[in-house]
Design a protein around this motif. Structure first.
Motif, mmCIF file in Angstrom:
data_model
loop_
_atom_site.group_PDB
_atom_site.id
_atom_site.type_symbol
_atom_site.label_atom_id
_atom_site.label_comp_id
_atom_site.label_asym_id
_atom_site.label_seq_id
_atom_site.Cartn_x
_atom_site.Cartn_y
_atom_site.Cartn_z
ATOM 1 N N THR A 145 58.354 65.658 38.888
ATOM 2 C CA THR A 145 57.392 66.303 40.101
ATOM 3 C C THR A 145 57.014 67.462 39.983
ATOM 4 O OG1 THR A 145 59.269 66.154 41.468
ATOM 5 C CG2 THR A 145 57.878 64.386 41.520
ATOM 6 N N ASP A 146 57.891 68.477 39.141
ATOM 7 C CA ASP A 146 57.670 69.849 39.038
ATOM 8 C C ASP A 146 56.117 70.245 39.054
ATOM 9 O OD1 ASP A 146 60.197 70.335 39.686
ATOM 10 O OD2 ASP A 146 60.743 71.074 37.822
ATOM 11 N N GLN A 147 55.552 71.488 39.425
ATOM 12 C CA GLN A 147 54.295 71.639 39.436
ATOM 13 C C GLN A 147 54.319 72.739 38.356
ATOM 14 O OE1 GLN A 147 51.452 70.430 41.735
ATOM 15 N NE2 GLN A 147 53.151 68.943 41.597
ATOM 16 N N THR A 175 51.815 75.197 36.471
ATOM 17 C CA THR A 175 50.509 76.096 36.461
ATOM 18 C C THR A 175 49.956 76.468 35.104
ATOM 19 O OG1 THR A 175 50.597 76.490 38.798
ATOM 20 C CG2 THR A 175 49.050 77.796 37.617
ATOM 21 N N VAL A 219 46.616 73.325 37.552
ATOM 22 C CA VAL A 219 48.018 72.462 38.050
ATOM 23 C C VAL A 219 48.292 71.179 37.530
ATOM 24 C CG1 VAL A 219 49.620 72.298 39.699
ATOM 25 C CG2 VAL A 219 48.102 74.098 39.720
ATOM 26 N N THR A 232 51.444 67.944 36.859
ATOM 27 C CA THR A 232 52.866 67.714 37.206
ATOM 28 C C THR A 232 53.629 67.791 35.628
ATOM 29 O OG1 THR A 232 52.666 65.479 36.862
ATOM 30 C CG2 THR A 232 52.234 66.351 39.042
ATOM 31 N N THR A 260 42.578 67.140 38.686
ATOM 32 C CA THR A 260 43.557 68.216 38.954
ATOM 33 C C THR A 260 42.544 69.163 39.965
ATOM 34 O OG1 THR A 260 42.550 69.838 37.243
ATOM 35 C CG2 THR A 260 44.703 68.026 36.815
#
Length: 345
Positions: A26-28, A30, A53, A55, A149
């Motif tokens: 679930t980390d974003q 960028t 961004v 996931t 996104t």
């Protein structure tokens, strides 16, 4: 198996493994200039945009299904702060897995004269990756859709382009669990994959050949079939109560357990590792319980005490005990008689 060759896009197996071990799905992530540079470097990509961004889950599907260089670069920077830092993580993890002829210089597999590996080392890396359930899920997916996104208004539909996973490809292998292949002028055709068989075995096939593109997958299928047809698993733990774990060895069909030799490691914390060999080839390991010397001493003492008791019993009869018991009864009777006589008087 130990010839040093360029790995091509099989490098992305290590990239994905490290991401799974050091992040959450679930980390974003960028996109920065680092990742976007992978769009124009001539390799595979998903046309990621600056500041877009994703996931981590979306990133790893993009890496494993379509070999996206832009995403591989961005994941590297996201996890280590820089691509160079991530490369250090790659080499450290390779050493931990037992790789002895591998040097990584980037997370994509693009040609670099200093980046090299071997078929054996890549097999070790793939083996570790296949032990990760999430990796198996990602690598074995036929397709994946990245939702719109913050920048892209449309979906990105990713189709697994690994030839052994595509039913429309002549190299399709029904039992393939996933993998990665690549081709550069320097590396030639490279491929690493895993497959399931009729038993619980999941053989790993690793090929690093300087050949023409499109030929390696067919060779991988032939090697996998050879492995399934000519090797069997023996479980050695069924009759050894000191075995704590492991003990499954893979040997040629028809091999008996008495054909194996062993080499034991140094005991530590009450256990040690046992390596099994068929000829000079290592075929499996197990963790064994170390027998403590004090336990042996206690056992010996107990056996000696039992033997002494047995000898004493053989040399002494129960007659004296009967005599003592009889005398006791007579004495008790005499005392009762005296008490009654005294009471009457």
């Amino acid at each position: 198996m130990d010839q040093q060759l360029f790995p091509g896009s099989t490098v992305k197996i290590m990239t994905t493994l490290l991401a799974l071990e050091n992040s959450q799905l679930t980390d974003q992530v960028t996109m920065t200039a680092t990742g976007v540079s992978g769009v124009t470097d001539g390799g595979a990509n998903i046309s990621a945009n600056l500041d877009e961004v994703f996931t981590m889950e979306q990133c790893l599907y993009a890496i494993m299904l379509v070999s996206a260089n832009d995403i591989a670069l961005q994941v590297a920077e996201h996890l280590a702060g820089s691509v160079e830092g991530f490369v250090q993580m790659m080499n450290q993890r390779a050493a931990e897995l037992g790789c002895t002829n591998t040097v990584f210089t980037n997370p994509t597999g693009l040609s670099d004269e200093n980046q090299h590996t071997t078929a054996h080392d890549m097999a070790l890396i793939m083996q570790a990756a296949m032990e990760n359930e999430t990796f198996r899920t990602i690598a074995g997916a036929l397709s994946y859709t990245i939702s719109p996104t913050n920048i892209s208004g449309g979906e990105r539909v990713l189709t697994n382009n690994f030839s052994m996973m595509s039913a429309a490809n002549a190299a399709y292998y029904q039992n393939c669990l996933g993998g990665r292949e690549g081709y550069t002028d320097a590396s030639g055709s490279t491929l690493v994959c895993g497959a399931k068989g009729k038993t619980e075995r999941n053989p790993i096939c690793s090929l690093c050949v300087q050949g023409a593109s499109g030929t390696t997958a067919a060779e991988a299928g032939s090697l996998l079939n050879y492995g399934f047809d000519n090797f069997q698993m023996l479980s050695l733990g069924d009759t050894d109560f000191n075995m704590l774990s492991g003990g499954n060895v893979y040997v040629p069909v028809g091999t008996a357990t008495d054909s194996l030799t062993t080499k034991d490691g140094t005991p530590e914390n009450g256990q040690y590792t046992r390596q099994y060999y068929f000829g000079n080839a290592p075929v499996g390991t197990s963790v064994m319980a170390a027998v403590q010397e004090q336990d042996t001493a206690l056992t010996d003492t107990g056996e000696k005490n039992i033997e002494a008791a047995r000898n004493y019993s053989e040399k002494h009869t129960a007659v004296p005990y009967y005599v003592i018991a009889g005398a006791g009864i007579l004495l008790l009777g005499f005392l009762i008689y005296r008490i009654i006589k005294t009471a009457k008087s």
